[in-house]
Design an enzyme around this catalytic site. Structure first.
Site, mmCIF file in Angstrom:
data_model
loop_
_atom_site.group_PDB
_atom_site.id
_atom_site.type_symbol
_atom_site.label_atom_id
_atom_site.label_comp_id
_atom_site.label_asym_id
_atom_site.label_seq_id
_atom_site.Cartn_x
_atom_site.Cartn_y
_atom_site.Cartn_z
ATOM 1 N N ASP A 159 0.842 -1.201 0.000
ATOM 2 C CA ASP A 159 0.000 0.000 0.000
ATOM 3 C C ASP A 159 0.880 1.254 0.000
ATOM 4 O OD1 ASP A 159 -2.252 -1.766 0.310
ATOM 5 O OD2 ASP A 159 -1.521 -2.060 2.345
ATOM 6 N N HIS A 187 -4.934 -3.439 6.272
ATOM 7 C CA HIS A 187 -4.720 -3.651 4.834
ATOM 8 C C HIS A 187 -6.076 -4.023 4.233
ATOM 9 C CE1 HIS A 187 -3.232 -4.980 1.005
ATOM 10 N NE2 HIS A 187 -3.786 -6.164 1.195
HETATM 11 P P1 NAX Z 1 -2.694 -18.247 -4.332
HETATM 12 O O1 NAX Z 1 -4.094 -18.755 -4.153
HETATM 13 O O2 NAX Z 1 -2.098 -18.178 -5.680
HETATM 14 O O3 NAX Z 1 -1.707 -19.116 -3.435
HETATM 15 C C1 NAX Z 1 -1.969 -19.397 -2.115
HETATM 16 C C2 NAX Z 1 -1.205 -20.666 -1.788
HETATM 17 O O4 NAX Z 1 -1.329 -20.878 -0.388
HETATM 18 C C3 NAX Z 1 -1.782 -21.912 -2.481
HETATM 19 O O5 NAX Z 1 -0.730 -22.593 -3.131
HETATM 20 C C4 NAX Z 1 -2.371 -22.720 -1.325
HETATM 21 O O6 NAX Z 1 -2.236 -24.127 -1.530
HETATM 22 C C5 NAX Z 1 -1.502 -22.237 -0.166
HETATM 23 N N1 NAX Z 1 -2.137 -22.408 1.148
HETATM 24 C C6 NAX Z 1 -3.410 -22.208 1.508
HETATM 25 N N2 NAX Z 1 -3.588 -22.519 2.796
HETATM 26 C C7 NAX Z 1 -2.390 -22.907 3.270
HETATM 27 C C8 NAX Z 1 -1.919 -23.351 4.512
HETATM 28 N N3 NAX Z 1 -2.770 -23.501 5.535
HETATM 29 N N4 NAX Z 1 -0.618 -23.676 4.647
HETATM 30 C C9 NAX Z 1 0.231 -23.560 3.606
HETATM 31 N N5 NAX Z 1 -0.148 -23.152 2.382
HETATM 32 C C10 NAX Z 1 -1.442 -22.825 2.222
HETATM 33 O O7 NAX Z 1 -2.690 -16.821 -3.595
HETATM 34 P P2 NAX Z 1 -1.628 -15.646 -3.754
HETATM 35 O O8 NAX Z 1 -2.013 -14.801 -4.892
HETATM 36 O O9 NAX Z 1 -0.266 -16.204 -3.695
HETATM 37 O O10 NAX Z 1 -1.966 -14.784 -2.431
HETATM 38 C C11 NAX Z 1 -1.679 -15.281 -1.152
HETATM 39 C C12 NAX Z 1 -2.303 -14.394 -0.099
HETATM 40 O O11 NAX Z 1 -1.769 -13.074 -0.159
HETATM 41 C C13 NAX Z 1 -3.811 -14.214 -0.227
HETATM 42 O O12 NAX Z 1 -4.389 -14.336 1.060
HETATM 43 C C14 NAX Z 1 -3.957 -12.784 -0.714
HETATM 44 O O13 NAX Z 1 -5.196 -12.231 -0.358
HETATM 45 C C15 NAX Z 1 -2.803 -12.137 -0.009
HETATM 46 N N6 NAX Z 1 -2.363 -10.832 -0.503
HETATM 47 C C16 NAX Z 1 -1.930 -9.922 0.402
HETATM 48 C C17 NAX Z 1 -1.468 -8.682 0.045
HETATM 49 C C18 NAX Z 1 -0.993 -7.695 1.058
HETATM 50 O O14 NAX Z 1 -0.645 -6.576 0.666
HETATM 51 N N7 NAX Z 1 -0.934 -8.005 2.357
HETATM 52 C C19 NAX Z 1 -1.462 -8.269 -1.390
HETATM 53 C C20 NAX Z 1 -1.519 -9.410 -2.338
HETATM 54 C C21 NAX Z 1 -2.414 -10.539 -1.925
HETATM 55 O O15 NAX Z 1 -3.726 -10.188 -2.242
#
Ligand code: NAX
Length: 328
Positions: A159, A187
């Site tokens: 952000d 966030h």
């Molecule tokens: P993806 O859905 O591409 O990847 C998430 C991965 O996490 C998957 O491979 C899944 O198998 C794995 N996963 C789920 N639960 C798990 C667990 N309990 N233990 C280990 N692995 C697990 O998502 P991606 O685009 O990589 O985003 C990941 C996270 O970042 C999301 O929650 C998203 O909302 C968040 N974000 C946060 C941002 C921030 O500024 N704080 C910005 C970007 C993003 O939106």
């Protein structure tokens, strides 16, 4: 070279993971003199995909990458780690309410928080990226009895970076001429990108921009809703920029590298600026030593800023209320 620093990354097979891991292994996270051991933590169904990422990491022949472990086992995954980047989270499914999403993620972050507390190094540093990141961080940190809850942080650097880029675009200045861009709060679309103490080439950002309507309107809403805009355009959420911000957050925390006097991180509130103690709230922080931050004190807020900061605090209090039963 010294002993490798062990870095755990959850969600290693996901979008952000795919951008993040190669930069960590390249030395962008902790500098070019720090060898790295990676612990990749994934759900059992995603372990095969994660093993493909490991093959690619090997094929890069990164000199700093000494070892890579892939696992679903939290004891193994967080065992002895120095740094934990919690990226994996449950995405919002069709028909899922925000409270359901909070609860689903609460289960994940209770389990991970306990495992970090039990098995990671006592001085582990935690960066939560997976959303809702402030409250996920609160949940993980609520399990911290052996580890230090002040070492649990959530990421609002994306952000901050988005706000800096908007100001640079509007004023035609280089991004590194923009200093002290603070993000306050959650966030989420309630976050408050505070330009009142920001400078551009040493002058107040408000005077350089000279467009109050834009600052209070398009600037704020663009920063607050940038994630949704990217999903609309790309069909997927931001990934490379999120990975880059996670690198920036950790690198600043470790090295003190900041473009101005401070950077923004969601950290445990100590009651500064009247924010409820114990909430994980984004503040401007100063890095005073490796892995040591202090919330910047003494910033004055007018009524506009005060009201925005209250709104985002209220949202975080609501989230805390929704997960109260899960807090350790
Ligand atoms: P993806 O859905 O591409 O990847 C998430 C991965 O996490 C998957 O491979 C899944 O198998 C794995 N996963 C789920 N639960 C798990 C667990 N309990 N233990 C280990 N692995 C697990 O998502 P991606 O685009 O990589 O985003 C990941 C996270 O970042 C999301 O929650 C998203 O909302 C968040 N974000 C946060 C941002 C921030 O500024 N704080 C910005 C970007 C993003 O939106």
């Amino acid at each position: 070279m010294s002993k490798p620093v062990r870095v755990a990354v959850t969600g290693a097979a996901g979008q952000i993971g795919y951008s993040l891991l190669f930069r960590i292994a390249n030395g962008d996270l902790l500098g070019k003199n720090t060898p790295i051991a990676l612990n990749l933590i994934e759900l059992p169904d995603a372990l095969t995909a994660a093993s493909g990422v490991v093959m690619e990491l090997e094929d890069c022949a990164f000199p700093l990458l000494r070892e890579t472990v892939v696992t679903s086992d939290l004891e193994k995954g967080f065992g002895d780690v120095d740094v934990a980047l919690l990226v994996g989270a449950r995405p919002r499914g069709p028909g899922m309410e925000r409270a359901d999403l909070l609860m689903e993620n609460a289960k994940i972050f209770v389990a991970q928080g306990k495992a970090i507390n039990d098995f990671a190094r006592e001085d582990v540093k935690v960066v939560v990226v997976g959303n809702p990141c402030n409250t996920n961080c609160l949940i993980a940190a609520s399990c911290a009895t052996r580890t230090n809850p002040e070492n649990y942080t959530a990421m609002t650097r994306l952000d901050q970076n988005r706000a800096v880029a908007q100001l640079a675009g509007k004023t035609g200045t280089a991004v590194d001429a923009i200093k002290n861009m603070a993000i306050w709060g959650n966030h989420s679309p309630t976050m408050y990108p505070d330009w009142f103490h920001t400078s551009i080439d040493g002058k107040s950002a408000a005077s350089v921009v000279n467009d109050d309507e834009w600052l209070k309107g398009a600037f704020m809403t663009t920063v607050q809703k940038r994630g949704a805009q990217i999903i609309q355009a790309r069909g997927k959420s931001s990934a490379a920029s999120a990975a880059s911000a996670a690198i920036d957050h950790t690198f600043s925390w470790f090295t003190g590298a900041m473009t101005g006097d401070y950077v923004s991180m969601a950290v445990r509130s100590d009651g500064s600026y009247g924010i409820t103690e114990g909430l994980y709230f984004s503040f401007p922080v100063k890095i005073v030593a490796p892995w040591k931050y202090e919330i910047v004190s003494g910033l004055e807020h007018g009524d506009f800023s005060k009201s925005r900061i209250r709104i985002t605090e209220e949202e975080l209090l609501g989230e805390r209320n929704d997960v109260a039963a899960m807090l350790g």
